[in-house]
Each structure stands twice: as structure tokens, then as C-alpha cells.
Design a protein around this motif. Sequence first.
Motif, PDB file in Angstrom:
ATOM      1  N   MET A   1       0.859  -1.195   0.000  1.00  0.00           N
ATOM      2  CA  MET A   1       0.000   0.000   0.000  1.00  0.00           C
ATOM      3  C   MET A   1       0.887   1.235   0.000  1.00  0.00           C
ATOM      4  O   MET A   1       1.790   1.374   0.826  1.00  0.00           O
ATOM      5  CB  MET A   1      -0.882  -0.002   1.243  1.00  0.00           C
ATOM      6  N   SER A   2       0.690   2.134  -0.909  1.00  0.00           N
ATOM      7  CA  SER A   2       1.543   3.300  -1.008  1.00  0.00           C
ATOM      8  C   SER A   2       0.719   4.565  -1.049  1.00  0.00           C
ATOM      9  O   SER A   2      -0.496   4.539  -1.004  1.00  0.00           O
ATOM     10  CB  SER A   2       2.421   3.197  -2.261  1.00  0.00           C
ATOM     11  N   GLY A   3       1.454   5.705  -1.159  1.00  0.00           N
ATOM     12  CA  GLY A   3       0.753   6.966  -1.287  1.00  0.00           C
ATOM     13  C   GLY A   3       0.848   7.844  -0.062  1.00  0.00           C
ATOM     14  O   GLY A   3       0.215   8.879   0.005  1.00  0.00           O
ATOM     15  N   CYS A   4       1.643   7.450   0.957  1.00  0.00           N
ATOM     16  CA  CYS A   4       1.823   8.285   2.135  1.00  0.00           C
ATOM     17  C   CYS A   4       2.617   9.527   1.760  1.00  0.00           C
ATOM     18  O   CYS A   4       3.453   9.498   0.864  1.00  0.00           O
ATOM     19  CB  CYS A   4       2.557   7.518   3.232  1.00  0.00           C
ATOM     20  N   LYS A   5       2.366  10.620   2.448  1.00  0.00           N
ATOM     21  CA  LYS A   5       3.063  11.859   2.174  1.00  0.00           C
ATOM     22  C   LYS A   5       3.935  12.246   3.360  1.00  0.00           C
ATOM     23  O   LYS A   5       3.453  12.379   4.469  1.00  0.00           O
ATOM     24  CB  LYS A   5       2.063  12.988   1.885  1.00  0.00           C
ATOM     25  N   MET A  66       6.323   3.486   6.537  1.00  0.00           N
ATOM     26  CA  MET A  66       7.733   3.386   6.188  1.00  0.00           C
ATOM     27  C   MET A  66       7.976   3.857   4.761  1.00  0.00           C
ATOM     28  O   MET A  66       7.079   3.845   3.914  1.00  0.00           O
ATOM     29  CB  MET A  66       8.253   1.957   6.354  1.00  0.00           C
ATOM     30  N   THR A  67       9.211   4.290   4.522  1.00  0.00           N
ATOM     31  CA  THR A  67       9.689   4.608   3.183  1.00  0.00           C
ATOM     32  C   THR A  67      10.759   3.590   2.835  1.00  0.00           C
ATOM     33  O   THR A  67      11.677   3.351   3.627  1.00  0.00           O
ATOM     34  CB  THR A  67      10.274   6.024   3.118  1.00  0.00           C
ATOM     35  N   PHE A  68      10.621   2.984   1.657  1.00  0.00           N
ATOM     36  CA  PHE A  68      11.571   1.932   1.258  1.00  0.00           C
ATOM     37  C   PHE A  68      11.858   2.067  -0.231  1.00  0.00           C
ATOM     38  O   PHE A  68      10.942   1.976  -1.047  1.00  0.00           O
ATOM     39  CB  PHE A  68      10.993   0.553   1.581  1.00  0.00           C
ATOM     40  N   ASN A  69      13.126   2.331  -0.542  1.00  0.00           N
ATOM     41  CA  ASN A  69      13.566   2.498  -1.930  1.00  0.00           C
ATOM     42  C   ASN A  69      12.683   3.483  -2.702  1.00  0.00           C
ATOM     43  O   ASN A  69      12.261   3.237  -3.831  1.00  0.00           O
ATOM     44  CB  ASN A  69      13.598   1.142  -2.644  1.00  0.00           C
ATOM     45  N   GLY A  70      12.418   4.616  -2.060  1.00  0.00           N
ATOM     46  CA  GLY A  70      11.729   5.711  -2.717  1.00  0.00           C
ATOM     47  C   GLY A  70      10.216   5.640  -2.696  1.00  0.00           C
ATOM     48  O   GLY A  70       9.555   6.563  -3.177  1.00  0.00           O
ATOM     49  N   LYS A  71       9.658   4.574  -2.141  1.00  0.00           N
ATOM     50  CA  LYS A  71       8.207   4.445  -2.070  1.00  0.00           C
ATOM     51  C   LYS A  71       7.751   4.408  -0.616  1.00  0.00           C
ATOM     52  O   LYS A  71       8.491   3.949   0.261  1.00  0.00           O
ATOM     53  CB  LYS A  71       7.739   3.180  -2.789  1.00  0.00           C
ATOM     54  N   ASP A  72       6.538   4.894  -0.372  1.00  0.00           N
ATOM     55  CA  ASP A  72       5.984   4.965   0.974  1.00  0.00           C
ATOM     56  C   ASP A  72       4.911   3.905   1.141  1.00  0.00           C
ATOM     57  O   ASP A  72       4.101   3.684   0.237  1.00  0.00           O
ATOM     58  CB  ASP A  72       5.390   6.350   1.240  1.00  0.00           C
ATOM     59  N   TYR A  73       4.905   3.269   2.312  1.00  0.00           N
ATOM     60  CA  TYR A  73       3.972   2.190   2.597  1.00  0.00           C
ATOM     61  C   TYR A  73       3.355   2.398   3.977  1.00  0.00           C
ATOM     62  O   TYR A  73       4.037   2.840   4.912  1.00  0.00           O
ATOM     63  CB  TYR A  73       4.690   0.834   2.563  1.00  0.00           C
ATOM     64  N   CYS A  74       2.065   2.063   4.102  1.00  0.00           N
ATOM     65  CA  CYS A  74       1.353   2.220   5.367  1.00  0.00           C
ATOM     66  C   CYS A  74       0.889   0.872   5.895  1.00  0.00           C
ATOM     67  O   CYS A  74       0.784  -0.094   5.131  1.00  0.00           O
ATOM     68  CB  CYS A  74       0.136   3.129   5.177  1.00  0.00           C
TER      69      CYS A  74
END
Length: 216
Positions: A1-5, A66-74
Motif C-alpha cells: 500500500m503506497s501513497g503516504c506523504k 515506512m519509506t523503502f527504496n523511494g516508495k511509501d507504505y502504510c
Amino acid sequence: MSGCKKKEKFPVAKDVVLLHQLDRGIFTPSISPFPLKLETYMRMAGISYENDFKNPMGPKGKTPWMTFNGKDYCDSELCLELLASKFQKDFSSHLTAEERAIARSFQIMTEEHLDCSLAMGLHQRENLVGRSDEFADGIAFGDAAGGASAQGMGRHNKDDVIEMGRKDLRAISDYLGTKPYFTGEKPTEMDCAMFGCLAQLVWSMQGSPYEEQMKG
């Protein structure tokens, strides 16, 4: 799941997790079970990570993310599953389908039911964060109360909620028995989750209605 700011940018190396979570507590590394679950898993798996305490809350008002390799996950569970797949660190791979089902059931009971009853019993915020301010109030108390009401637990009286929590703890104790870990001789992801929740009860809720039961 991504899209965190993120509110601020924190550059980290490739394959290093940036874990956004609450400030450290006085008696536990986190006053929330879910950052503690995820951080415990990463330590157990040997995954490199850095902490960001400035932006603890994701866009859905939850922690951690968390942010991992440029992407954000919730969501701590989705983050854990992603990391387990990426780093091939599935500590439950030796379990049977039945054992996995039992472990998942106990984890959900603990994180979705027991944790809710414990959150309603938080009564000394200095024990949790070492300070009294609006931020601590909102995280440890206001949000917990609102979530408990929406979940349904908050609509019961105090005595009923305490008894529900005690029943959960008795079930957990019966299942653990004399095993070193919840599913046997080796720790699994379930142990990370159970530790995240039970650590709050053991070390950060002195004087709670559950203290005598935990010491028994």
C-alpha cells in the motif's frame, strides 16, 4: 500500500527502511504496539533501518509507516509482509497451515481486541512518554478513545472492558503455556506482534487492572 506523504525528506541508502514512528517511551521503545512490532521484526530479520520521529503519523492518522527504496507504505502488517518478501525473511515458513491459522487468530485477537481494551485503560501518560502535552494526549488517549468507540469496545462500561481484556490474556497464557515462543521453539512474526502489545502492558501500565494477572 503506497501513497503516504512525508512532511520532510530523509535520504537513506538503497534497501534501508526509513521507519516513521512515535518518539521513544520511558519504559518501552514505542508507546504503540505497531511500530514496536515492525521494529522488532526488522531487528530479528537483520534488515537495516533508520527511524524518523518527526513524522510519525501517516495520512490515515496511523503509525507506523515506512519509506523503502523511494516508495511509501502504510500499515505495520503490510509493511512487514512486503519486507518478508523482499528480503526472503519468512520466519513462519516452517509452520503447518493449521499452526499458521492459529497464530493469525491469536495475533488478530491481540491487536484488534486486547489492544483496544488496553488503550482504554491508559491512565498515566507520564509512564508512556515522560511528558504531558497536547500531542501525547491526542496520540495516547483521544485517538484511542475515538477508535475504541468506533470499534465497539468503547461502548461498554469499564468493568466489562476489563473482563474482556482479562479473558484475552488468559487465552494467550493458555496458548503460550511453557513454550519459549508462541508457536514453539522458534520465534515468528507472531511473536513480534505479541511482544509489541504485551510490552505495553508489562512495562508501561503500572497500576493497571491487569497488573496482578500478569504477575500471577
